[in-house]
Design an enzyme around this catalytic site. Structure first.
Site, PDB file in Angstrom:
ATOM      1  N   LYS A  15      44.326  42.194  47.947  1.00 15.05           N
ATOM      2  CA  LYS A  15      43.740  43.449  48.597  1.00 15.05           C
ATOM      3  C   LYS A  15      44.131  43.566  50.037  1.00 15.05           C
ATOM      4  CE  LYS A  15      39.723  43.633  45.934  1.00 15.05           C
ATOM      5  NZ  LYS A  15      38.404  43.746  45.624  1.00 15.05           N
TER       6      LYS A  15
ATOM      7  N   LYS B 255      45.714  45.245  37.289  1.00 12.90           N
ATOM      8  CA  LYS B 255      44.347  44.920  36.633  1.00 12.90           C
ATOM      9  C   LYS B 255      43.791  46.465  36.528  1.00 12.90           C
ATOM     10  CE  LYS B 255      41.130  43.001  39.176  1.00 12.90           C
ATOM     11  NZ  LYS B 255      39.685  43.646  39.042  1.00 12.90           N
TER      12      LYS B 255
ATOM     13  N   LYS C 216      37.825  48.871  39.992  1.00 14.10           N
ATOM     14  CA  LYS C 216      37.066  49.965  40.395  1.00 14.10           C
ATOM     15  C   LYS C 216      37.791  50.667  41.628  1.00 14.10           C
ATOM     16  CE  LYS C 216      33.052  47.005  40.319  1.00 14.10           C
ATOM     17  NZ  LYS C 216      33.395  45.775  41.267  1.00 14.10           N
TER      18      LYS C 216
HETATM   19  N1  AQP Z   1      40.183  44.471  34.649  1.00 12.73           N
HETATM   20  C1  AQP Z   1      39.174  43.689  34.485  1.00 12.73           C
HETATM   21  N2  AQP Z   1      39.114  43.189  33.098  1.00 12.73           N
HETATM   22  C2  AQP Z   1      38.266  42.299  32.822  1.00 12.73           C
HETATM   23  N3  AQP Z   1      37.230  41.844  33.715  1.00 12.73           N
HETATM   24  C3  AQP Z   1      37.404  42.333  34.989  1.00 12.73           C
HETATM   25  N4  AQP Z   1      36.596  42.119  36.101  1.00 12.73           N
HETATM   26  C4  AQP Z   1      36.881  43.112  36.925  1.00 12.73           C
HETATM   27  N5  AQP Z   1      37.952  43.672  36.689  1.00 12.73           N
HETATM   28  C5  AQP Z   1      38.283  43.291  35.298  1.00 12.73           C
HETATM   29  C6  AQP Z   1      35.173  41.291  36.152  1.00 12.73           C
HETATM   30  O1  AQP Z   1      34.207  42.328  36.502  1.00 12.73           O
HETATM   31  C7  AQP Z   1      33.245  41.518  37.283  1.00 12.73           C
HETATM   32  C8  AQP Z   1      32.777  42.144  38.452  1.00 12.73           C
HETATM   33  O2  AQP Z   1      34.006  42.305  39.004  1.00 12.73           O
HETATM   34  P1  AQP Z   1      33.669  42.510  40.733  1.00 12.73           P
HETATM   35  O3  AQP Z   1      32.594  43.661  40.959  1.00 12.73           O
HETATM   36  O4  AQP Z   1      33.215  41.207  41.401  1.00 12.73           O
HETATM   37  O5  AQP Z   1      34.858  42.787  41.316  1.00 12.73           O
HETATM   38  P2  AQP Z   1      36.413  42.600  41.059  1.00 12.73           P
HETATM   39  O6  AQP Z   1      36.607  41.410  40.088  1.00 12.73           O
HETATM   40  O7  AQP Z   1      37.450  42.719  41.999  1.00 12.73           O
HETATM   41  O8  AQP Z   1      36.510  44.040  39.957  1.00 12.73           O
HETATM   42  P3  AQP Z   1      37.085  45.176  40.491  1.00 12.73           P
HETATM   43  O9  AQP Z   1      36.814  46.260  39.295  1.00 12.73           O
HETATM   44  O10 AQP Z   1      38.623  45.158  40.699  1.00 12.73           O
HETATM   45  O11 AQP Z   1      36.508  45.747  41.736  1.00 12.73           O
HETATM   46  P4  AQP Z   1      37.029  46.240  43.190  1.00 12.73           P
HETATM   47  O12 AQP Z   1      38.200  47.141  42.869  1.00 12.73           O
HETATM   48  O13 AQP Z   1      35.972  46.557  43.893  1.00 12.73           O
HETATM   49  O14 AQP Z   1      37.819  44.747  43.711  1.00 12.73           O
HETATM   50  C9  AQP Z   1      33.987  40.003  37.412  1.00 12.73           C
HETATM   51  O15 AQP Z   1      33.354  38.985  36.587  1.00 12.73           O
HETATM   52  C10 AQP Z   1      35.229  40.362  37.089  1.00 12.73           C
HETATM   53  O16 AQP Z   1      36.112  39.135  36.804  1.00 12.73           O
END
Ligand code: AQP
Length: 343
Positions: free
Chosen positions: A124, A205, A208
């Site tokens: 990040k 990956k 969001k």
């Molecule tokens: N691509 C993914 N595949 C499977 N699981 C995923 N998770 C996130 N991306 C994937 C799981 O979703 C849960 C919530 O995630 P988070 O909100 O804690 O943030 P993150 O892991 O950083 O997910 P994002 O979507 O990538 O959000 P941003 O872009 O804001 O950082 C967790 O259990 C995560 O493992």
């Protein structure tokens, strides 16, 4: 998505589950398969706490009005995806002051070196002119979220494994230094679907916060949008529908999504599309995903218009605070901090 046999075996009403999701954007099918779609699997057998972790979301810039809207939308999606608020505690992290309070204490037992090794921070922070101290200490806040509730099991996607390992290390270190206070939690990562990849770049990956919205299928996307995004999804060279993450990462990712949403094995998916090419496969994939998410979309709309969610979140915060404030009293006592105003 049935629980695995390991998940079934370890079911125990006396055990706690905690997981959190950031309201940092619209939830996508990676979040659904890796996390929220699995949350309800635990609600019959475990004492569950699920939180919308908005303090985590502000580690990167957020629009305040949009953050508040997404926080409620994320909680509504937990319920739309199957959580029953009578059986689980659903709450917003910033409604419970114990999380930030324990995070500070745990920062004082964490080291700069171990936080610098967190791969999510490196990803990040890469290419950014400036990153917040909060982004750096984010995993410690996550450790606090988990440890406050004497959590046994943390259902998360693969990207969060390193953070849960840090929570384990901090629990053990604190217990050794101050006497046994925290349970040491276990991550629970699905064998399949723990890391759903971007539709545009299968080396990345699904996320969001990816700048390209076509890289992800959002849980609330209407069917036409789901079909359009899958049509646009990159594929690999050759026409075969074959599961081979090394040679065909894009198609393998789409096959994983198909398999998880349809309940078919990867072999069944391969056999069904032998000789048919990408067009038919993508169009059926869109249909399968769209149909599976239909009840989630419908329940979400009902909930958002009912206004019920505010009461659910207030009750959830009160219940979470009863447990976390008692843990905080114990922590303060052990560390030698004051708690004159605690009740
Ligand atoms: N691509 C993914 N595949 C499977 N699981 C995923 N998770 C996130 N991306 C994937 C799981 O979703 C849960 C919530 O995630 P988070 O909100 O804690 O943030 P993150 O892991 O950083 O997910 P994002 O979507 O990538 O959000 P941003 O872009 O804001 O950082 C967790 O259990 C995560 O493992």
């Amino acid at each position: 998505m049935m629980p695995s046999s390991a998940e079934m075996e370890s079911r125990d009403k006396t055990k706690r589950v905690f997981s959190g999701v950031q309201p940092s954007g619209s939830l996508h099918i990676g979040n659904y398969l890796g996390a929220i779609g699995r949350f309800s699997l635990f609600q019959e057998g475990y004492d569950c706490f699920y939180s919308v972790v908005d303090l985590h979301a502000i580690t990167v810039p957020q629009d305040p009005v949009e953050l508040r809207r997404r926080t409620v939308a994320t909680a509504a999606l937990f319920i739309a995806a199957g959580l029953d608020p009578r059986k689980t505690c659903i709450f917003v992290q910033s409604d419970n002051p114990s999380h930030a309070e324990l995070a500070w204490v745990l920062q004082c037992v964490s080291t700069f070196g171990e936080l610098g090794r967190m791969t999510q921070f490196k990803d990040k922070a890469r290419g950014k002119k400036s990153v917040t101290a909060g982004l750096f200490t984010y995993p410690v806040l996550m450790a606090a979220d988990i440890l406050l509730y004497d959590t046994d099991v943390v259902p998360v996607g693969e990207d969060q494994k390193q953070h849960v390992e840090l929570a384990r290390d901090l629990a053990e270190r604190f217990n050794k230094r101050f006497g046994v206070t925290f349970k040491v939690p276990e991550p629970l990562i699905p064998k399949q679907g723990g890391r759903i990849m971007s539709l545009i770049d299968p080396q990345k990956k699904m996320s969001k916060s990816d700048e390209d919205p076509d890289s992800r299928i959002e849980v609330l996307d209407p069917p036409e949008e789901i079909a359009r995004k899958f049509r646009k999804a990159v594929t690999d060279s050759g026409r075969e529908i074959l599961y081979d993450p090394e040679r065909k990462p894009a198609v393998s990712n789409l096959m994983t999504i198909y398999s998880l949403f349809s309940g078919k094995t990867l072999e069944e998916v391969r056999d069904a599309y032998e000789g048919k090419g990408y067009g038919a496969f993508k169009s059926d994939l869109a249909e399968v995903v769209s149909e599976k998410l239909r009840p989630v979309r419908e329940k979400y709309s009902e909930l958002i218009s009912s206004g019920e969610i505010e009461k659910i979140l207030k009750d959830g915060a009160e219940r979470a605070y009863v447990i976390s404030s008692s843990k905080m009293r114990e922590v303060k006592e052990k560390v030698g901090l004051s708690s004159r105003l605690s009740f």
